[in-house]
Design a protein around this motif. Sequence first.
Motif, PDB file in Angstrom:
ATOM      1  N   LYS A  58       9.276   7.259  -7.404  1.00  0.00           N
ATOM      2  CA  LYS A  58       8.264   6.456  -7.229  1.00  0.00           C
ATOM      3  C   LYS A  58       8.469   5.661  -6.175  1.00  0.00           C
ATOM      4  O   LYS A  58       9.313   4.785  -6.549  1.00  0.00           O
ATOM      5  N   LEU A  59       7.962   5.411  -5.023  1.00  0.00           N
ATOM      6  CA  LEU A  59       8.342   4.381  -4.092  1.00  0.00           C
ATOM      7  C   LEU A  59       7.214   3.348  -4.210  1.00  0.00           C
ATOM      8  O   LEU A  59       7.509   1.909  -4.243  1.00  0.00           O
ATOM      9  N   GLU A  60       5.889   3.490  -4.382  1.00  0.00           N
ATOM     10  CA  GLU A  60       4.832   2.632  -4.437  1.00  0.00           C
ATOM     11  C   GLU A  60       3.726   3.214  -4.965  1.00  0.00           C
ATOM     12  O   GLU A  60       3.683   4.474  -4.949  1.00  0.00           O
ATOM     13  N   ASP A  61       2.813   2.493  -5.457  1.00  0.00           N
ATOM     14  CA  ASP A  61       1.433   3.058  -5.987  1.00  0.00           C
ATOM     15  C   ASP A  61       0.307   1.902  -5.787  1.00  0.00           C
ATOM     16  O   ASP A  61       0.750   0.825  -5.703  1.00  0.00           O
ATOM     17  N   SER A  62      -0.905   2.476  -5.801  1.00  0.00           N
ATOM     18  CA  SER A  62      -2.214   1.476  -5.819  1.00  0.00           C
ATOM     19  C   SER A  62      -3.155   2.098  -6.544  1.00  0.00           C
ATOM     20  O   SER A  62      -3.002   3.163  -7.172  1.00  0.00           O
ATOM     21  N   MET A  63      -4.541   1.722  -6.412  1.00  0.00           N
ATOM     22  CA  MET A  63      -5.602   2.350  -7.002  1.00  0.00           C
ATOM     23  C   MET A  63      -5.923   3.831  -6.428  1.00  0.00           C
ATOM     24  O   MET A  63      -6.575   4.576  -6.965  1.00  0.00           O
ATOM     25  N   GLN A  64      -5.532   3.750  -5.219  1.00  0.00           N
ATOM     26  CA  GLN A  64      -5.900   5.210  -4.577  1.00  0.00           C
ATOM     27  C   GLN A  64      -4.488   6.113  -4.140  1.00  0.00           C
ATOM     28  O   GLN A  64      -4.924   7.132  -3.575  1.00  0.00           O
ATOM     29  N   HIS A  65      -3.261   5.673  -4.384  1.00  0.00           N
ATOM     30  CA  HIS A  65      -2.413   6.704  -4.054  1.00  0.00           C
ATOM     31  C   HIS A  65      -0.944   6.326  -5.021  1.00  0.00           C
ATOM     32  O   HIS A  65      -0.750   5.108  -5.331  1.00  0.00           O
ATOM     33  N   ILE A  66      -0.249   7.200  -5.064  1.00  0.00           N
ATOM     34  CA  ILE A  66       1.232   7.237  -5.643  1.00  0.00           C
ATOM     35  C   ILE A  66       2.052   7.653  -4.590  1.00  0.00           C
ATOM     36  O   ILE A  66       2.080   9.032  -4.153  1.00  0.00           O
ATOM     37  N   HIS A  67       3.118   7.028  -4.064  1.00  0.00           N
ATOM     38  CA  HIS A  67       3.794   7.626  -3.006  1.00  0.00           C
ATOM     39  C   HIS A  67       5.070   7.836  -3.537  1.00  0.00           C
ATOM     40  O   HIS A  67       6.063   6.803  -4.125  1.00  0.00           O
ATOM     41  N   CYS A  68       5.520   9.126  -3.511  1.00  0.00           N
ATOM     42  CA  CYS A  68       6.974   9.431  -4.082  1.00  0.00           C
ATOM     43  C   CYS A  68       7.744  10.196  -3.092  1.00  0.00           C
ATOM     44  O   CYS A  68       7.188  10.676  -2.042  1.00  0.00           O
ATOM     45  N   LYS A  69       9.033  10.342  -3.381  1.00  0.00           N
ATOM     46  CA  LYS A  69      10.036  11.402  -2.625  1.00  0.00           C
ATOM     47  C   LYS A  69      10.451  12.021  -3.678  1.00  0.00           C
ATOM     48  O   LYS A  69      10.881  11.874  -4.890  1.00  0.00           O
ATOM     49  N   GLU A  70      10.708  13.465  -3.180  1.00  0.00           N
ATOM     50  CA  GLU A  70      10.935  14.399  -4.068  1.00  0.00           C
ATOM     51  C   GLU A  70      12.226  15.237  -3.789  1.00  0.00           C
ATOM     52  O   GLU A  70      12.296  15.656  -2.361  1.00  0.00           O
ATOM     53  N   ARG A  71      12.915  15.851  -4.550  1.00  0.00           N
ATOM     54  CA  ARG A  71      14.159  16.776  -4.100  1.00  0.00           C
ATOM     55  C   ARG A  71      14.631  17.481  -5.175  1.00  0.00           C
ATOM     56  O   ARG A  71      14.402  17.176  -6.540  1.00  0.00           O
ATOM     57  N   ILE A  72      14.880  18.961  -5.141  1.00  0.00           N
ATOM     58  CA  ILE A  72      15.450  19.537  -5.911  1.00  0.00           C
ATOM     59  C   ILE A  72      17.073  19.723  -5.834  1.00  0.00           C
ATOM     60  O   ILE A  72      17.351  20.128  -4.831  1.00  0.00           O
ATOM     61  N   GLY A  73      17.923  19.343  -6.864  1.00  0.00           N
ATOM     62  CA  GLY A  73      19.378  19.294  -6.727  1.00  0.00           C
ATOM     63  C   GLY A  73      19.770  17.794  -6.225  1.00  0.00           C
ATOM     64  O   GLY A  73      19.026  17.359  -5.480  1.00  0.00           O
ATOM     65  N   ARG A  74      20.773  17.646  -6.407  1.00  0.00           N
ATOM     66  CA  ARG A  74      21.565  16.368  -5.613  1.00  0.00           C
ATOM     67  C   ARG A  74      20.628  15.085  -6.244  1.00  0.00           C
ATOM     68  O   ARG A  74      19.785  15.076  -6.994  1.00  0.00           O
TER      69      ARG A  74
END
Length: 556
Positions: A58-74
Amino acid sequence: MDLKVSILGLLETKVKQVAFERIRNICCPGWSFYDNYSKHPAGRIWLCWNANEVEVTKLEDSMQHIHCKERIGRSLVHPSEIAPLSVCLQQAGLVDLNYSGFFFTWSNHSEGPARISSKIDRCLINNLWSSQFVSQAEFLPQGISDHSPALLSWFDSEKKAFPFRFNNAWCLIPGFKELVAETWNARVYANPMQVLILKQKVLKARLKSWARAHCSMLHDRVRTALEQLENFQKQLQTNPTDVSLCRMERNALKKYCNLAEAEYYQIKQKADCDWLTMGDRTTAYFHQAVKERKNRKAIRTMEDRNGYKLNTEAEIISEILDYYKGLFGEEDCEIDAEAIRDINFPNLITEEEKTSMIADVESQEIKSVLFAMGDNKSPVAVLEKVQKLCVKFLWSGPAMANALHQANVKSLTLSKLEGGLGITDMIKWSKAAYMGLVFKLVNAENSLWAQWSWTQHLRGKFFWTAKVPKDCSWVWRHILNSRAEAMKYINYNISNGRNTLLWHDPWCEFSPLIECADALAEWQQKFPLDTKVEVLITDGKWNQEVRMLQCSNLKQ
């Protein structure tokens, strides 16, 4: 069908935090979760993923969003690694084009734990592109490459009228508060709920015309106000002691600040973002964010149940309707009445709850509900919500939980003799109520409402053929839209024809004759639009005008 889902996002969950752990262990046991209970008590967003297959941070969140980065492996991507690119895109005014298809667009094609998949391919657009094209990207299977090809599609856009929505920027425009106070202080004699509804309708109509005159092209008004302010300031450089120029500069500054703040609230509300700051209010980037938000909500393409791609709005609407019709069952399906009677309702409301449900609505209750709404929200359609609440209560009792429905709403609203429960169908009830108002207007009943409607809405018009105004109230629009259905149940008895309009009233099979080509060809040059049927009758019989008709169908 096993979809092999690794990441799942849920919006508007409306689940209290005390029940969160229990529900997530039932739905996705062993999965990892992010939520935003720290930002909103109802936990509007859940993000869950299978930690054995994908890594999410998770990078950041608020009442209206959750901002994430995702990756499979590594290892995961650290926010510092993408910060320069994010700043570059923001300064260039570039944003992601709305997309569908593959989420992970790159893979190293390895096996097992060594396999790495990530979303590194994007389709970026600027403000000029989004203002000229309605488009969407689709990421396709990778094939022989390690990247997913992107298919860019264009669509024909059809402009539609937007429903009325309160604009927070209006509060800063001179004259707004006076208009609201004048409208709201008008005396209305009814119960508190009816007073609220009637005042809202009157205020809505006045605000629409006021906003067109004072709030249109707000961005251009801000620029004009800034130019006027700078002009006065330039003049003061040569005449710094000019009192009149100082006053004009002060007024121009106040005007510009009010308009600039109003524009900020307008953009913030349209973009629906919490991260907007006053310093960014006039940049093209945030104007583009408004357009992108509208584009993200649109469904441009869809695959039907046979795997064929649908690209037109008509095809997508038809597919969605067919799907839900099949989901809810057939209209004429038979229902086992005995099975419904045997349903056990373990949770019944108490006498105190019964009393509370039928109690009159108080002014303080209305005020508390309205003030509890967010600044950028407005009331939803009451009728549909009441219907949903009734069904929820039927199947889950006072808990009002989401439960499996053992019969559809249409079946439940049948009478008990027909195998239903005799529950009032709110949609049909509303339809019948509007048709009742149609009959009142047609019969010219001696009621204050009917007289007011003829004076306010129908002066100089003909009820059956009057067009639906674009700016009329919701109630009046529904009344006029109910006319076609009401005609099926109205019969005119013609005696002398003095009270029936020839061209506009539904007195014969081809009525209204103003829409009948044969009648127009025969009588348009003879009879004005306000002619009564009496011109066709002599001594209680159809006269020469009818007998001389050339059209045999119309003559019969």
